[in-house]
Motif scaffolding. Structure first.
Motif, PDB file in Angstrom:
ATOM      1  N   GLY A  40       0.771  -1.234   0.000  1.00  0.00           N
ATOM      2  CA  GLY A  40       0.000   0.000   0.000  1.00  0.00           C
ATOM      3  C   GLY A  40       0.803   1.284   0.000  1.00  0.00           C
ATOM      4  O   GLY A  40       0.235   2.374  -0.072  1.00  0.00           O
ATOM      5  N   LYS A  41       2.113   1.198   0.063  1.00  0.00           N
ATOM      6  CA  LYS A  41       2.963   2.391   0.055  1.00  0.00           C
ATOM      7  C   LYS A  41       3.512   2.580  -1.361  1.00  0.00           C
ATOM      8  O   LYS A  41       3.947   1.620  -1.989  1.00  0.00           O
ATOM      9  CB  LYS A  41       4.103   2.236   1.047  1.00  0.00           C
ATOM     10  CG  LYS A  41       4.982   3.448   1.161  1.00  0.00           C
ATOM     11  CD  LYS A  41       6.005   3.282   2.274  1.00  0.00           C
ATOM     12  CE  LYS A  41       6.867   4.544   2.346  1.00  0.00           C
ATOM     13  NZ  LYS A  41       7.873   4.456   3.403  1.00  0.00           N
ATOM     14  N   THR A  42       3.484   3.808  -1.863  1.00  0.00           N
ATOM     15  CA  THR A  42       3.983   4.079  -3.209  1.00  0.00           C
ATOM     16  C   THR A  42       5.478   4.393  -3.155  1.00  0.00           C
ATOM     17  O   THR A  42       5.926   5.215  -2.355  1.00  0.00           O
ATOM     18  CB  THR A  42       3.216   5.247  -3.849  1.00  0.00           C
ATOM     19  OG1 THR A  42       1.832   4.886  -3.927  1.00  0.00           O
ATOM     20  CG2 THR A  42       3.736   5.553  -5.252  1.00  0.00           C
ATOM     21  N   TYR A  43       6.227   3.739  -4.032  1.00  0.00           N
ATOM     22  CA  TYR A  43       7.668   3.905  -4.124  1.00  0.00           C
ATOM     23  C   TYR A  43       8.029   4.464  -5.491  1.00  0.00           C
ATOM     24  O   TYR A  43       7.482   4.044  -6.508  1.00  0.00           O
ATOM     25  CB  TYR A  43       8.379   2.556  -3.942  1.00  0.00           C
ATOM     26  CG  TYR A  43       8.165   1.954  -2.576  1.00  0.00           C
ATOM     27  CD1 TYR A  43       9.032   2.251  -1.535  1.00  0.00           C
ATOM     28  CD2 TYR A  43       7.088   1.113  -2.333  1.00  0.00           C
ATOM     29  CE1 TYR A  43       8.838   1.699  -0.273  1.00  0.00           C
ATOM     30  CE2 TYR A  43       6.891   0.566  -1.075  1.00  0.00           C
ATOM     31  CZ  TYR A  43       7.761   0.864  -0.053  1.00  0.00           C
ATOM     32  OH  TYR A  43       7.567   0.332   1.196  1.00  0.00           O
ATOM     33  N   LYS A  44       8.957   5.407  -5.517  1.00  0.00           N
ATOM     34  CA  LYS A  44       9.508   5.935  -6.759  1.00  0.00           C
ATOM     35  C   LYS A  44      10.868   5.281  -6.958  1.00  0.00           C
ATOM     36  O   LYS A  44      11.730   5.352  -6.071  1.00  0.00           O
ATOM     37  CB  LYS A  44       9.655   7.449  -6.688  1.00  0.00           C
ATOM     38  CG  LYS A  44      10.252   8.057  -7.925  1.00  0.00           C
ATOM     39  CD  LYS A  44      10.379   9.566  -7.772  1.00  0.00           C
ATOM     40  CE  LYS A  44      11.150  10.153  -8.929  1.00  0.00           C
ATOM     41  NZ  LYS A  44      11.458  11.568  -8.707  1.00  0.00           N
ATOM     42  N   ILE A  45      11.046   4.624  -8.101  1.00  0.00           N
ATOM     43  CA  ILE A  45      12.285   3.902  -8.394  1.00  0.00           C
ATOM     44  C   ILE A  45      12.950   4.570  -9.590  1.00  0.00           C
ATOM     45  O   ILE A  45      12.358   4.661 -10.667  1.00  0.00           O
ATOM     46  CB  ILE A  45      11.983   2.419  -8.684  1.00  0.00           C
ATOM     47  CG1 ILE A  45      11.302   1.796  -7.453  1.00  0.00           C
ATOM     48  CG2 ILE A  45      13.247   1.671  -9.073  1.00  0.00           C
ATOM     49  CD1 ILE A  45      10.593   0.507  -7.702  1.00  0.00           C
ATOM     50  N   ASP A  46      14.160   5.068  -9.377  1.00  0.00           N
ATOM     51  CA  ASP A  46      14.932   5.735 -10.423  1.00  0.00           C
ATOM     52  C   ASP A  46      16.139   4.886 -10.793  1.00  0.00           C
ATOM     53  O   ASP A  46      16.789   4.313  -9.916  1.00  0.00           O
ATOM     54  CB  ASP A  46      15.468   7.084  -9.925  1.00  0.00           C
ATOM     55  CG  ASP A  46      14.375   8.096  -9.693  1.00  0.00           C
ATOM     56  OD1 ASP A  46      13.787   8.539 -10.692  1.00  0.00           O
ATOM     57  OD2 ASP A  46      14.128   8.448  -8.523  1.00  0.00           O
ATOM     58  N   VAL A  47      16.439   4.827 -12.082  1.00  0.00           N
ATOM     59  CA  VAL A  47      17.687   4.253 -12.557  1.00  0.00           C
ATOM     60  C   VAL A  47      18.394   5.382 -13.292  1.00  0.00           C
ATOM     61  O   VAL A  47      17.899   5.891 -14.287  1.00  0.00           O
ATOM     62  CB  VAL A  47      17.459   3.031 -13.470  1.00  0.00           C
ATOM     63  CG1 VAL A  47      18.788   2.480 -13.969  1.00  0.00           C
ATOM     64  CG2 VAL A  47      16.689   1.954 -12.729  1.00  0.00           C
ATOM     65  N   LEU A  48      19.547   5.782 -12.755  1.00  0.00           N
ATOM     66  CA  LEU A  48      20.236   6.978 -13.222  1.00  0.00           C
ATOM     67  C   LEU A  48      21.463   6.643 -14.056  1.00  0.00           C
ATOM     68  O   LEU A  48      22.158   5.679 -13.787  1.00  0.00           O
ATOM     69  CB  LEU A  48      20.652   7.829 -12.020  1.00  0.00           C
ATOM     70  CG  LEU A  48      19.536   8.171 -11.036  1.00  0.00           C
ATOM     71  CD1 LEU A  48      20.098   8.909  -9.833  1.00  0.00           C
ATOM     72  CD2 LEU A  48      18.449   8.986 -11.717  1.00  0.00           C
ATOM     73  N   GLY A  49      21.714   7.489 -15.050  1.00  0.00           N
ATOM     74  CA  GLY A  49      22.870   7.306 -15.920  1.00  0.00           C
ATOM     75  C   GLY A  49      23.605   8.610 -16.145  1.00  0.00           C
ATOM     76  O   GLY A  49      23.678   9.464 -15.255  1.00  0.00           O
ATOM     77  N   LEU A  50      24.114   8.791 -17.346  1.00  0.00           N
ATOM     78  CA  LEU A  50      24.937   9.948 -17.692  1.00  0.00           C
ATOM     79  C   LEU A  50      24.243  11.287 -17.466  1.00  0.00           C
ATOM     80  O   LEU A  50      24.891  12.262 -17.086  1.00  0.00           O
ATOM     81  CB  LEU A  50      25.381   9.862 -19.156  1.00  0.00           C
ATOM     82  CG  LEU A  50      26.503   8.874 -19.460  1.00  0.00           C
ATOM     83  CD1 LEU A  50      26.741   8.808 -20.963  1.00  0.00           C
ATOM     84  CD2 LEU A  50      27.774   9.251 -18.744  1.00  0.00           C
TER      85      LEU A  50
END
Length: 104
Positions: A40-50
């Protein structure tokens, strides 16, 4: 779970709020990261590059997110983050371990 030449590979764990660095060594490689999420908790998932100077990939991608049984639970993303970076928001229905598959 990733299988590697006759055995199970240890999948690295991510702690919520931490930044982890991985390496994509060839164009067909998919790396998998394990994270424990609350229902029930919203997560923001980032995959970062250049684009953010947090990695070397020009266009990182989230392939998908699967649950601990390997069931697909969230579509991936190519460039919803800053510049060419990948980002998804995901709200799990059940608490447990989830696996984020990423590539470059």
């Amino acid at each position: 779970v990733t299988t590697v030449s006759g055995g199970e590979e240890e999948i690295p764990a991510i702690t919520i709020g931490d930044y982890e660095k991985g390496a994509i060594e060839n164009p067909n490689e998919v790396d998998t990261w394990r994270v424990h999420l609350q229902a029930g908790k919203t997560y923001k998932i980032d995959v970062l590059g250049l684009d953010t100077d947090h990695g070397t990939l020009p266009d990182p991608k989230i392939v998908e997110i699967v649950d601990e049984n390997g069931n697909h639970v969230c579509d991936g993303d190519d460039d919803s983050g800053f510049g060419w970076n990948a980002m998804v928001e995901f709200t799990p229905e059940q608490e447990g371990d989830y696996y984020i598959k990423v590539t470059g």
